[in-house]
Design an enzyme around this catalytic site. Structure first.
Site, PDB file in Angstrom:
ATOM      1  CD1 TRP A 195       2.721  -3.717  -3.564  1.00 33.57           C
ATOM      2  CD2 TRP A 195       2.105  -3.338  -5.679  1.00 33.57           C
ATOM      3  NE1 TRP A 195       2.204  -4.888  -4.076  1.00 33.57           N
ATOM      4  CE2 TRP A 195       1.820  -4.686  -5.369  1.00 33.57           C
ATOM      5  CE3 TRP A 195       1.800  -2.871  -6.966  1.00 33.57           C
ATOM      6  CZ2 TRP A 195       1.240  -5.567  -6.290  1.00 33.57           C
ATOM      7  CZ3 TRP A 195       1.230  -3.746  -7.873  1.00 33.57           C
ATOM      8  CH2 TRP A 195       0.962  -5.070  -7.530  1.00 33.57           C
ATOM      9  CG  HIS A 196       3.197  -0.591  -9.647  1.00 36.66           C
ATOM     10  ND1 HIS A 196       2.297   0.120  -8.876  1.00 36.66           N
ATOM     11  CD2 HIS A 196       2.445  -1.319 -10.512  1.00 36.66           C
ATOM     12  CE1 HIS A 196       1.062  -0.153  -9.284  1.00 36.66           C
ATOM     13  NE2 HIS A 196       1.118  -1.027 -10.262  1.00 36.66           N
ATOM     14  N   GLY A 197       7.542  -0.973  -7.911  1.00 36.22           N
ATOM     15  CA  GLY A 197       8.969  -1.187  -8.128  1.00 36.22           C
ATOM     16  C   GLY A 197       9.813  -0.369  -7.182  1.00 36.22           C
ATOM     17  N   GLY A 248       1.391   3.190  -3.580  1.00 36.32           N
ATOM     18  CA  GLY A 248       1.043   2.368  -4.739  1.00 36.32           C
ATOM     19  C   GLY A 248       2.144   2.391  -5.784  1.00 36.32           C
TER      20      GLY A 248
END
Length: 462
Positions: free
Chosen positions: A325-327, A322
């Site tokens: 996934w953000h960066g 997770g």
């Protein structure tokens, strides 16, 4: 196109609304859906039309795979599981190519002392969201939980502009039946009033509150080289509040805009800073992403069905994924890892019956989230360490600062986030009254008058 831009508010949204319902009034249902898809693709292309073929190709690919999985097409000669894996891996490969290529090249160069050239690819807008949404569609099709016979409907499911750029990440089964419902094919003035109310408050949150705190956070993270104790706490809290009102504002505007078209998007934000544990926080923050991580990563890994140790490993793996996934950066990985560790600790505490007093539970949860956001925001490790170092340097407390800090803002925001309900909760009781119309007008006009620049939403970068 940004929700808070003049062209969206005064041109795109009203034009799309009136043409869509005009076509429905003429009983041109297919034409109305086609127009909404066209308008949504125009909305997407406003950012950069170069990536329009990418989202079109992605939709066509997943539509074909999805149909093969749900057995609409009987010609598929490969196993359903193999087809699902092919579809999922292809989606992840596309996302990985655009989002993580340079990250992997940089790490290879660092590990092997090589000098491979970076690709410098621009991240296509919304690719993280429409990729996850379509992976969910493939898995749901594999499970027989959804069927789609019409590419136009599928295109509407993926591109519907209120949720295209930054979610909520919706399931096919929770959105498309709403487009098929005959009661949703005419203008609904109750929904219009409620949608405008929610949209106006979201606009106010973004333009007036989030963008104000952004100036303090940007100065602390990106401009000043050394931070005093006071400046460091102001920097971290400013980003914590900026992200809260930026994402909350976006979510409100997405829900409000969708409601104008009689579409109810799922709740994605529920006062997360009132959380009394990290598990509680993830039930309130980006709810549809949490649902995706749980349903499509955590549970397939085994969830909590294989003993405590395996549960902890699954939690760590899910939240580390997770994070990335953000960066594409190690600070995002570390942020995800921190949340995974916190969830494991929370799980152990609960399993032994350990309970904290409510105030202490909130205080620890909020401060953990605040500290973890530092790694989420920092462009480099040094930026994060600078802020953390200042937050522990009690001897550097001072009132005077180059930063434009307003203690009253922080107090006011704490009161707001801890005492007020969500916009959606207020909207359920405040529709169709002069008071509601007046409140919507005040929020909308204030936001318009106080806008000094158009800034994008933070989640647009993810």
């Amino acid at each position: 196109m940004l929700f808070n831009s003049y062209e969206f508010i005064f041109l795109f949204l009203p034009f799309t609304f009136f043409i869509y319902f005009y076509l429905l009034q003429k009983r041109l249902t297919v034409g109305a859906r086609g127009f909404l898809v066209f308008a949504s693709l125009f909305f997407y292309s406003w950012w950069n039309i170069v990536y329009l073929p990418l989202i079109l190709s992605s939709m066509l690919f997943n539509y074909v795979i999805g149909n093969s999985l749900n057995e609409n097409f009987k010609k598929a000669k490969v196993g359903k599981r193999s087809l699902l894996m092919f579809g999922v891996v292809s989606n992840i490969a596309l996302l990985g190519y655009f989002k993580y290529s340079d990250f992997f090249i940089e790490n290879i160069n660092l590990a092997l002392h090589s000098s491979l050239s970076l690709l410098h690819l621009a991240l296509p807008l919304a690719i993280s969201f429409f990729t996850f949404q379509q992976i969910a569609y493939l898995v749901d099709s594999y499970r027989g939980e959804t069927k789609e016979y019409d590419f136009l409907n599928y295109a509407l499911f993926v591109t519907f502009f209120p949720q295209l750029i930054a979610g909520p990440i919706v399931h096919h089964a929770e959105m498309m039946p709403q487009f098929a419902n005959k009661w949703n094919l005419a203008k609904n003035y109750k929904n219009i009033a409620t949608g405008l109310f929610i949209f106006s408050i979201g606009l106010f949150k973004k333009v007036v509150i989030a963008d104000s705190f952004a100036e303090i956070a940007d100065k602390g993270f990106d401009v000043l080289h050394v931070l005093s104790f006071t400046e460091a706490w102001a920097t971290s809290l400013s980003y914590t509040f900026q992200l809260y009102f930026d994402f909350s504002g976006y979510t409100d505007m997405a829900i409000g805009a969708a409601l104008l078209f009689n579409i109810v998007l799922p709740i994605n934000f529920n006062s997360p800073y009132k959380a009394l544990s990290i598990q509680d926080f993830w039930r309130r923050w980006h709810i549809t992403l949490s649902r995706f991580l749980k349903d499509y990563i955590y549970i397939p890994l085994g969830g909590n069905r294989k003993g405590d140790f395996r549960t902890y490993v699954n939690l760590m793996a899910t939240f580390t994924l997770g994070g990335i996934w953000h960066g594409a950066g190690w600070t995002f990985v570390f942020w995800g890892l921190l949340h995974g560790i916190a969830l494991v600790v929370n799980h152990i505490w609960r399993s032994i019956g350990f309970r904290l007093p409510t105030v202490l539970a909130w205080f620890l949860t909020f401060n953990f989230i605040n500290v973890a956001w530092i790694f989420f925001r920092a462009k480099e490790w040094d930026d994060a360490l600078k802020v953390l170092s200042g937050m522990t340097a009690v001897e550097t407390i001072k009132i005077a600062s180059d930063m434009d800090m307003h203690p009253d803002w922080f107090i006011m925001v704490f009161v707001v986030i801890l005492t007020l309900k969500t916009t959606v909760e207020y909207s359920k009781k405040a529709i169709y009254t002069p008071k509601t119309a007046f409140a919507s007008g005040i929020f909308f006009v204030s936001a318009m008058l106080l806008t000094n620049h158009i800034s994008k939403f933070l989640y647009f970068d993810f």
